[in-house]
Design a protein around this motif. Sequence first.
Motif, PDB file in Angstrom:
ATOM      1  N   VAL A 215       0.831  -1.200   0.000  1.00 10.97           N
ATOM      2  CA  VAL A 215       0.000   0.000   0.000  1.00 10.97           C
ATOM      3  C   VAL A 215       0.871   1.258   0.000  1.00 10.97           C
ATOM      4  O   VAL A 215       1.743   1.416   0.851  1.00 10.97           O
ATOM      5  CB  VAL A 215      -0.930   0.018   1.234  1.00 10.97           C
ATOM      6  CG1 VAL A 215      -1.758   1.298   1.261  1.00 10.97           C
ATOM      7  CG2 VAL A 215      -1.839  -1.204   1.239  1.00 10.97           C
ATOM      8  N   LEU A 216       0.621   2.121  -0.977  1.00 13.19           N
ATOM      9  CA  LEU A 216       1.199   3.464  -0.938  1.00 13.19           C
ATOM     10  C   LEU A 216       0.200   4.300  -0.146  1.00 13.19           C
ATOM     11  O   LEU A 216      -0.893   4.582  -0.627  1.00 13.19           O
ATOM     12  CB  LEU A 216       1.370   4.029  -2.353  1.00 13.19           C
ATOM     13  CG  LEU A 216       2.279   3.241  -3.304  1.00 13.19           C
ATOM     14  CD1 LEU A 216       2.238   3.850  -4.709  1.00 13.19           C
ATOM     15  CD2 LEU A 216       3.719   3.208  -2.796  1.00 13.19           C
ATOM     16  N   LEU A 217       0.533   4.615   1.084  1.00 12.05           N
ATOM     17  CA  LEU A 217      -0.386   5.321   1.973  1.00 12.05           C
ATOM     18  C   LEU A 217      -0.086   6.818   1.901  1.00 12.05           C
ATOM     19  O   LEU A 217       0.958   7.273   2.337  1.00 12.05           O
ATOM     20  CB  LEU A 217      -0.204   4.794   3.404  1.00 12.05           C
ATOM     21  CG  LEU A 217      -1.122   5.350   4.483  1.00 12.05           C
ATOM     22  CD1 LEU A 217      -2.590   5.186   4.125  1.00 12.05           C
ATOM     23  CD2 LEU A 217      -0.830   4.670   5.819  1.00 12.05           C
ATOM     24  N   VAL A 218      -1.032   7.569   1.318  1.00 15.20           N
ATOM     25  CA  VAL A 218      -0.771   8.964   0.950  1.00 15.20           C
ATOM     26  C   VAL A 218      -1.425   9.961   1.916  1.00 15.20           C
ATOM     27  O   VAL A 218      -2.585   9.802   2.296  1.00 15.20           O
ATOM     28  CB  VAL A 218      -1.302   9.234  -0.487  1.00 15.20           C
ATOM     29  CG1 VAL A 218      -1.138  10.694  -0.864  1.00 15.20           C
ATOM     30  CG2 VAL A 218      -0.579   8.334  -1.495  1.00 15.20           C
ATOM     31  N   ASP A 219      -0.667  10.971   2.298  1.00  8.32           N
ATOM     32  CA  ASP A 219      -1.203  12.113   3.035  1.00  8.32           C
ATOM     33  C   ASP A 219      -0.523  13.364   2.482  1.00  8.32           C
ATOM     34  O   ASP A 219       0.535  13.261   1.872  1.00  8.32           O
ATOM     35  CB  ASP A 219      -0.935  11.957   4.534  1.00  8.32           C
ATOM     36  CG  ASP A 219      -1.867  12.833   5.371  1.00  8.32           C
ATOM     37  OD1 ASP A 219      -2.717  13.534   4.785  1.00  8.32           O
ATOM     38  OD2 ASP A 219      -1.746  12.821   6.606  1.00  8.32           O
ATOM     39  N   ASP A 220      -1.115  14.543   2.678  1.00 14.65           N
ATOM     40  CA  ASP A 220      -0.448  15.736   2.134  1.00 14.65           C
ATOM     41  C   ASP A 220       0.739  16.164   3.007  1.00 14.65           C
ATOM     42  O   ASP A 220       1.842  16.333   2.524  1.00 14.65           O
ATOM     43  CB  ASP A 220      -1.444  16.891   1.891  1.00 14.65           C
ATOM     44  CG  ASP A 220      -2.242  17.260   3.132  1.00 14.65           C
ATOM     45  OD1 ASP A 220      -2.278  16.447   4.078  1.00 14.65           O
ATOM     46  OD2 ASP A 220      -2.841  18.339   3.158  1.00 14.65           O
ATOM     47  N   VAL A 221       0.494  16.293   4.316  1.00 19.11           N
ATOM     48  CA  VAL A 221       1.572  16.672   5.231  1.00 19.11           C
ATOM     49  C   VAL A 221       1.604  15.702   6.405  1.00 19.11           C
ATOM     50  O   VAL A 221       0.554  15.352   6.942  1.00 19.11           O
ATOM     51  CB  VAL A 221       1.355  18.095   5.790  1.00 19.11           C
ATOM     52  CG1 VAL A 221       2.501  18.477   6.724  1.00 19.11           C
ATOM     53  CG2 VAL A 221       1.235  19.103   4.681  1.00 19.11           C
ATOM     54  N   VAL A 222       2.778  15.273   6.807  1.00 18.82           N
ATOM     55  CA  VAL A 222       2.922  14.438   7.998  1.00 18.82           C
ATOM     56  C   VAL A 222       3.555  15.297   9.086  1.00 18.82           C
ATOM     57  O   VAL A 222       4.601  15.906   8.870  1.00 18.82           O
ATOM     58  CB  VAL A 222       3.793  13.203   7.694  1.00 18.82           C
ATOM     59  CG1 VAL A 222       4.226  12.521   8.981  1.00 18.82           C
ATOM     60  CG2 VAL A 222       3.028  12.231   6.808  1.00 18.82           C
ATOM     61  N   THR A 223       2.882  15.385  10.224  1.00 23.85           N
ATOM     62  CA  THR A 223       3.415  16.226  11.293  1.00 23.85           C
ATOM     63  C   THR A 223       4.126  15.370  12.342  1.00 23.85           C
ATOM     64  O   THR A 223       5.338  15.366  12.419  1.00 23.85           O
ATOM     65  CB  THR A 223       2.294  17.072  11.921  1.00 23.85           C
ATOM     66  OG1 THR A 223       1.671  17.816  10.877  1.00 23.85           O
ATOM     67  CG2 THR A 223       2.856  18.038  12.936  1.00 23.85           C
ATOM     68  N   THR A 224       3.373  14.606  13.123  1.00 24.00           N
ATOM     69  CA  THR A 224       4.033  13.723  14.091  1.00 24.00           C
ATOM     70  C   THR A 224       4.082  12.285  13.585  1.00 24.00           C
ATOM     71  O   THR A 224       4.770  11.452  14.142  1.00 24.00           O
ATOM     72  CB  THR A 224       3.278  13.713  15.433  1.00 24.00           C
ATOM     73  OG1 THR A 224       1.942  13.262  15.179  1.00 24.00           O
ATOM     74  CG2 THR A 224       3.240  15.089  16.042  1.00 24.00           C
ATOM     75  N   GLY A 225       3.313  11.999  12.551  1.00 22.60           N
ATOM     76  CA  GLY A 225       3.234  10.623  12.057  1.00 22.60           C
ATOM     77  C   GLY A 225       2.170   9.812  12.780  1.00 22.60           C
ATOM     78  O   GLY A 225       2.009   8.616  12.530  1.00 22.60           O
ATOM     79  N   ALA A 226       1.408  10.461  13.665  1.00 23.01           N
ATOM     80  CA  ALA A 226       0.386   9.743  14.441  1.00 23.01           C
ATOM     81  C   ALA A 226      -0.695   9.164  13.530  1.00 23.01           C
ATOM     82  O   ALA A 226      -1.119   8.017  13.706  1.00 23.01           O
ATOM     83  CB  ALA A 226      -0.244  10.668  15.466  1.00 23.01           C
ATOM     84  N   GLY A 227      -1.123   9.933  12.532  1.00 26.64           N
ATOM     85  CA  GLY A 227      -2.146   9.461  11.601  1.00 26.64           C
ATOM     86  C   GLY A 227      -1.647   8.295  10.770  1.00 26.64           C
ATOM     87  O   GLY A 227      -2.337   7.280  10.618  1.00 26.64           O
ATOM     88  N   MET A 228      -0.429   8.425  10.233  1.00 28.69           N
ATOM     89  CA  MET A 228       0.159   7.350   9.440  1.00 28.69           C
ATOM     90  C   MET A 228       0.278   6.069  10.273  1.00 28.69           C
ATOM     91  O   MET A 228      -0.046   4.987   9.805  1.00 28.69           O
ATOM     92  CB  MET A 228       1.562   7.768   8.954  1.00 28.69           C
ATOM     93  CG  MET A 228       1.555   8.729   7.780  1.00 28.69           C
ATOM     94  SD  MET A 228       1.120   7.874   6.248  1.00 28.69           S
ATOM     95  CE  MET A 228       1.525   9.122   5.022  1.00 28.69           C
ATOM     96  N   PHE A 247       6.623  17.243   5.341  1.00 30.08           N
ATOM     97  CA  PHE A 247       6.578  16.721   6.698  1.00 30.08           C
ATOM     98  C   PHE A 247       7.212  17.754   7.608  1.00 30.08           C
ATOM     99  O   PHE A 247       8.021  18.575   7.184  1.00 30.08           O
ATOM    100  CB  PHE A 247       7.345  15.401   6.797  1.00 30.08           C
ATOM    101  CG  PHE A 247       8.822  15.595   6.644  1.00 30.08           C
ATOM    102  CD1 PHE A 247       9.372  15.765   5.388  1.00 30.08           C
ATOM    103  CD2 PHE A 247       9.637  15.661   7.750  1.00 30.08           C
ATOM    104  CE1 PHE A 247      10.717  16.006   5.248  1.00 30.08           C
ATOM    105  CE2 PHE A 247      10.996  15.903   7.605  1.00 30.08           C
ATOM    106  CZ  PHE A 247      11.542  16.073   6.348  1.00 30.08           C
ATOM    107  N   THR A 248       6.821  17.722   8.861  1.00 28.59           N
ATOM    108  CA  THR A 248       7.446  18.630   9.807  1.00 28.59           C
ATOM    109  C   THR A 248       7.931  17.838  11.004  1.00 28.59           C
ATOM    110  O   THR A 248       7.266  16.912  11.454  1.00 28.59           O
ATOM    111  CB  THR A 248       6.500  19.766  10.231  1.00 28.59           C
ATOM    112  OG1 THR A 248       7.008  20.350  11.407  1.00 28.59           O
ATOM    113  CG2 THR A 248       5.108  19.284  10.486  1.00 28.59           C
ATOM    114  N   GLU A 249       9.094  18.186  11.480  1.00 28.88           N
ATOM    115  CA  GLU A 249       9.634  17.473  12.631  1.00 28.88           C
ATOM    116  C   GLU A 249       9.616  18.352  13.857  1.00 28.88           C
ATOM    117  O   GLU A 249      10.299  18.090  14.822  1.00 28.88           O
ATOM    118  CB  GLU A 249      11.058  17.003  12.332  1.00 28.88           C
ATOM    119  CG  GLU A 249      11.058  15.870  11.328  1.00 28.88           C
ATOM    120  CD  GLU A 249      12.448  15.473  10.902  1.00 28.88           C
ATOM    121  OE1 GLU A 249      13.282  16.369  10.709  1.00 28.88           O
ATOM    122  OE2 GLU A 249      12.680  14.270  10.744  1.00 28.88           O
TER     123      GLU A 249
END
Length: 254
Positions: A215-228, A247-249
């Motif tokens: 699966v290529l799991l797509v999101d626009d922005v990853v902030t903490t990665g909690a959603g992913m 992404f933001t760290e």
Amino acid sequence: MKFLGKLVGELLFPPRCAGCGKLMHPDPTSAEQALCASCRKLWERELRCQCPTCFLEYCTCRCVPSSMKKQGIEQYVKLAPYSDEENATVTRRIVLGIKDHTRMRTLRFLAAELAVTVEAAIASSERVRQKNGCKESLETVVAYLPRSKRGVRRTGVDQARELARALAAETGYRFVPLLKRVRDGVPQKSLSRSERAMNLRGAFERVADAANYRVLLVDDVVTTGAGMSQCARVLQAAEIIAVSVAFTEKKHTK
Ligand SMILES: [Zn+2]
Ligand SMILES: [Zn+2]
């Protein structure tokens, strides 16, 4: 006919640069037309930011944050770092831009930029599989991380879904919406890192079997990665490659 429709659309809504909003030449076939020449230069500089872990540029790095790795995400494809500050980067303006009506052109552009690293990630995963004695290659599908109902209401669009569809069109892999959002939770923006993970627990449900898919799991922005991480846990896929534009760290201290 399709081309004609597109052309009429571009004439009614003349294309603007996704970075600065400047009007651009209406050429519906050109992905490059998403950015004007000067924004393109800035964007390319942002793509050249270096990953502190693997020392590659972010646009080719596939490093996975540990919270996402724990849930079985094996590679993470991203283009550039993201900052919340007003007008900080072209990346931020592009990400905000995929929520408005000029987004088709921007989405095609982003999908084309992502496709290169996505293909490299898939090839490397296939090499590992073959080394481990797997004879058949895995079918790759494109899924996305569904936005909250509140978020979709606000902007009128689920930009992760739109981006996933554009990536599927660009790469030729099947678009399969494997997840649905069952609970909104409170807005993530107001929460700390650990609260974000709690807030999303139980927020997603799998709507189709993913056991035989990469699966290529797509999101626009990853902030903490909690959603992913939550989605990966729910998916139970054969393999997951996370994909996001930015992404933001940044540390989430409340
Ligand atoms: Zn521009
Ligand atoms: Zn890296």
